[in-house]
Motif scaffolding. Sequence first.
Motif, PDB file in Angstrom:
ATOM      1  N   GLY A 195       7.770   0.621   5.081  1.00 18.29           N
ATOM      2  CA  GLY A 195       7.670   1.972   5.601  1.00 18.29           C
ATOM      3  C   GLY A 195       8.982   2.728   5.690  1.00 18.29           C
ATOM      4  N   THR A 212       6.342   0.902   0.353  1.00 16.43           N
ATOM      5  CA  THR A 212       4.975   0.409   0.555  1.00 16.43           C
ATOM      6  C   THR A 212       4.947  -0.892   1.342  1.00 16.43           C
ATOM      7  N   TYR A 268      -8.709  -0.300   0.117  1.00 19.64           N
ATOM      8  CA  TYR A 268      -7.980   0.327   1.222  1.00 19.64           C
ATOM      9  C   TYR A 268      -6.474   0.084   1.091  1.00 19.64           C
ATOM     10  N   ARG A 269      -6.075  -1.112   0.661  1.00 23.51           N
ATOM     11  CA  ARG A 269      -4.657  -1.419   0.477  1.00 23.51           C
ATOM     12  C   ARG A 269      -4.053  -0.545  -0.620  1.00 23.51           C
ATOM     13  N   ARG A 316      -0.728   6.485  -0.675  1.00 21.96           N
ATOM     14  CA  ARG A 316      -0.363   7.425   0.392  1.00 21.96           C
ATOM     15  C   ARG A 316       1.104   7.261   0.790  1.00 21.96           C
ATOM     16  N   ASP A 317       1.572   6.007   0.897  1.00 28.62           N
ATOM     17  CA  ASP A 317       2.980   5.756   1.247  1.00 28.62           C
ATOM     18  C   ASP A 317       3.924   6.271   0.167  1.00 28.62           C
ATOM     19  N   LYS A 369      -3.562   2.935   0.670  1.00 23.34           N
ATOM     20  CA  LYS A 369      -2.406   2.999   1.572  1.00 23.34           C
ATOM     21  C   LYS A 369      -1.108   3.040   0.765  1.00 23.34           C
ATOM     22  N   GLN A 370      -1.021   2.226  -0.295  1.00 19.92           N
ATOM     23  CA  GLN A 370       0.179   2.232  -1.128  1.00 19.92           C
ATOM     24  C   GLN A 370       0.376   3.592  -1.795  1.00 19.92           C
ATOM     25  N   SER A 411     -11.128  -4.396   1.226  1.00 15.90           N
ATOM     26  CA  SER A 411      -9.736  -4.439   1.656  1.00 15.90           C
ATOM     27  C   SER A 411      -8.762  -4.113   0.523  1.00 15.90           C
TER      28      SER A 411
END
Length: 89
Positions: free
Chosen positions: A74, A71, A56-57, A63-64, A60-61, A53
């Motif tokens: 959104g 982050t 993945y977090r 990618r954002d 995501k940060q 996790s």
Amino acid sequence: MFNSQFANQLCYIAAFSEVTMRNESKMQKAMRLVDQGMNPHAAAMEAGFKTASMVYRALKQIRDKQAGRCTCCGAPVDADGKYIPRTGD
């Protein structure tokens, strides 16, 4: 004659110096493995995480941030991370 406590301390120092010489955190290792083509779950396990996790977090940060989004919520942000109000809605 070697004292066993002293020998244990030497082993600890050797292991600690190996980690600090490498100077790479678990997350850095996982991100490097993902960059090399490994999937995030396998990279997390290889880096020493119990679950994937956190990796993945972090992905995501990243990618954002690249997409220009906050982050946390959104909302659109500029390169400095400041909110950009939407116009023309």
